[in-house]
Write an enzyme that holds these catalytic residues in place. Structure first.
Site: not given
Ligand code: TRP
Length: 333
Positions: A114, A196, A199
Site C-alpha cells: 500500500k 486477486k 474492488k
C-alpha cells in the site's frame, strides 16, 4: 447470546463488494450463522487509511450493510455493525499500539504494497492498520476469523499481540485461529488472472461489482483475458484466465470442472464466457433487488445499525474494562 464459538470478520467500505468477496467470503458466512455467534463489522475506520470522499464513504457504508443482508446474513442471527459506532475499537487500538513493535509492523507485506501504491499518502494509520484489526478481533474474544490469504499475516500479528499481552497480564484475550472454509473459491481479476479480484482495482473491467447491471456483467466477462488456445480446460498454471472463469462458473452452478469441460467441449471461449456472464447475472439479480429495497428503507437500516452496535458494544466493553484495569488505568468514578 447463545453459548457458541465466536466468529469475527470485517469488510472495508472502500468500494462496492465484488463477486470475489461474495464467492470467496460472504457465501461461506451464511451457513455459519446457524452454528456460531457471528459478528461482522463494516470497518469504516480502516477505510480512512486511504483518502475517501465523505459523501461516498457514507453511502458505501450503508450500501455495504444492505449488501450483507441482501446476500443472506440475517441481522437477527448475526451482529452487523459499523466499526466507528463502537468507540471501543479505537480505544483498544491505542493500547495495543503500545504493545506492538515498529519492526513487526514494518514487515507487513500489505503495508509495503500500500505504501508503494499510495506513495503520496503513507500515513501513520496505514502503518498501524494491523493493530486496529487486532483490536477489532480481540475485543470480542473471537475464537475464529475467516480470512483470505492476504489477511493471514494480519491475523498472525493479532495472535502475537494477544499472546504478548496475556504473558504479561494473564489470560485477557482469546488467541484467535484462522477459519478456513471447507469450500472457498479464490476469484481472480478478469484482466490479470494472476492477481486477486479487488474492488480497489483502477480497471473496473477487472472485477464484477455485486451491483453491476446484467449487461455490464456480460460485457465484462466477454472482455475477460484468456489465452490463445480454444479448449475450455482447467489448468491454473498455463490457463489462469480460463481456470478462473471455470471456478466462477463452478461456484455459481455447483458443477465440477469435468462437467464444465464436457459441457463446452467443441465450443469456443465466446460461448463459455457468455454462459458464465449469464449465470452470474442471474445469481446476482435477487441480491440486487433486495439491496435496492433495503436502500430505500433508511429507517430499517438505521435500526439494524443501532441494534448491532448495542450488542457489539456490550461485548466489547467487557474486554476493554478488563484491559484498562489490568494495565493500571484508574477506573472512571
Ligand atoms: N483488513 C481486512 C481486509 O482488508 C478487513 C478487516 C478489518 C478485518 N478488521 C478485520 C478482517 C477483522 C477480519 C477481522 O480484508
Amino acid at each position: 447470546m447463545k453459548d457458541r464459538k465466536i466468529i469475527f470478520s470485517g469488510i472495508q467500505p472502500s468500494g462496492d463488494l465484488t463477486l470475489g468477496n461474495y464467492l470467496g467470503a460472504i457465501i461461506n458466512w451464511i451457513p455459519l450463522q446457524e452454528e456460531y455467534n457471528c459478528i461482522y463489522s463494516i470497518v469504516d475506520l480502516h477505510a480512512l487509511t486511504v483518502r475517501q470522499t465523505p459523501a461516498e464513504l457514507r453511502k458505501r457504508t450503508r450500501s455495504l450493510l444492505a449488501l450483507y443482508i441482501a446476500c443472506g446474513l440475517d441481522p437477527e442471527k448475526n451482529i452487523l455493525f459499523v466499526q466507528s459506532h463502537n468507540s471501543a475499537h479505537a480505544e483498544l487500538a491505542w493500547i495495543l499500539d503500545c504493545y506492538t513493535y515498529m519492526g513487526e509492523l514494518n514487515r507487513m507485506t500489505q503495508f509495503k504494497e500500500k505504501a508503494q501504491k499510495h506513495a503520496e499518502n503513507i500515513n501513520a494509520g496505514l502503518f498501524t492498520y494491523p493493530v486496529l484489526m487486532a483490536a477489532d478481533i480481540l475485543l470480542y474474544q473471537a475464537d475464529m476469523v475467516p480470512v483470505g490469504d492476504d489477511q493471514r499475516q494480519h491475523l498472525e500479528i493479532t495472535r502475537d499481540i494477544a499472546q504478548r499481552f496475556n504473558n504479561i497480564y494473564g489470560d485477557v484475550f482469546k488467541v484467535p485461529e484462522p477459519y478456513i472454509p471447507k469450500v472457498g473459491a479464490r476469484i481472480m481479476s478478469l484482466q490479470e488472472p494472476e492477481k486477486k479480484m479487488s474492488k480497489s482495482d483502477e480497471n473496473s473491467n477487472s472485477y464484477i461489482s455485486l451491483l453491476d447491471d446484467p449487461n455490464v456483467i456480460i460485457k465484462k466477462f466477454k472482455r475477460a483475458v484468456t489465452d490463445s488456445e480454444v479448449q475450455v480446460r482447467y489448468d491454473v498454471d498455463n490457463k489462469p484466465g480460463i481456470s478462473n472463469l471455470m471456478s466462477i462458473y463452478a461456484s455459481v452452478t455447483g458443477k465440477s470442472y469435468e462437467e464444465i469441460e464436457s459441457e463446452f467441449e467443441g465450443k469456443g471461449y465466446g460461448d463459455f464466457k457468455l454462459a458464465v456472464g449469464q449465470v452470474v447475472a442471474d445469481t446476482l439479480k435477487p441480491i440486487q433487488e433486495k439491496h435496492k429495497e433495503l436502500m430505500e428503507n433508511k429507517d430499517y437500516l438505521d435500526q439494524i445499525m443501532k441494534d448491532g452496535v448495542e450488542r457489539a458494544g456490550r461485548l466489547s466493553y467487557r474486554t476493554l474494562r478488563k484491559v484498562y484495569k489490568k494495565i493500571g488505568l484508574v477506573p472512571r468514578p
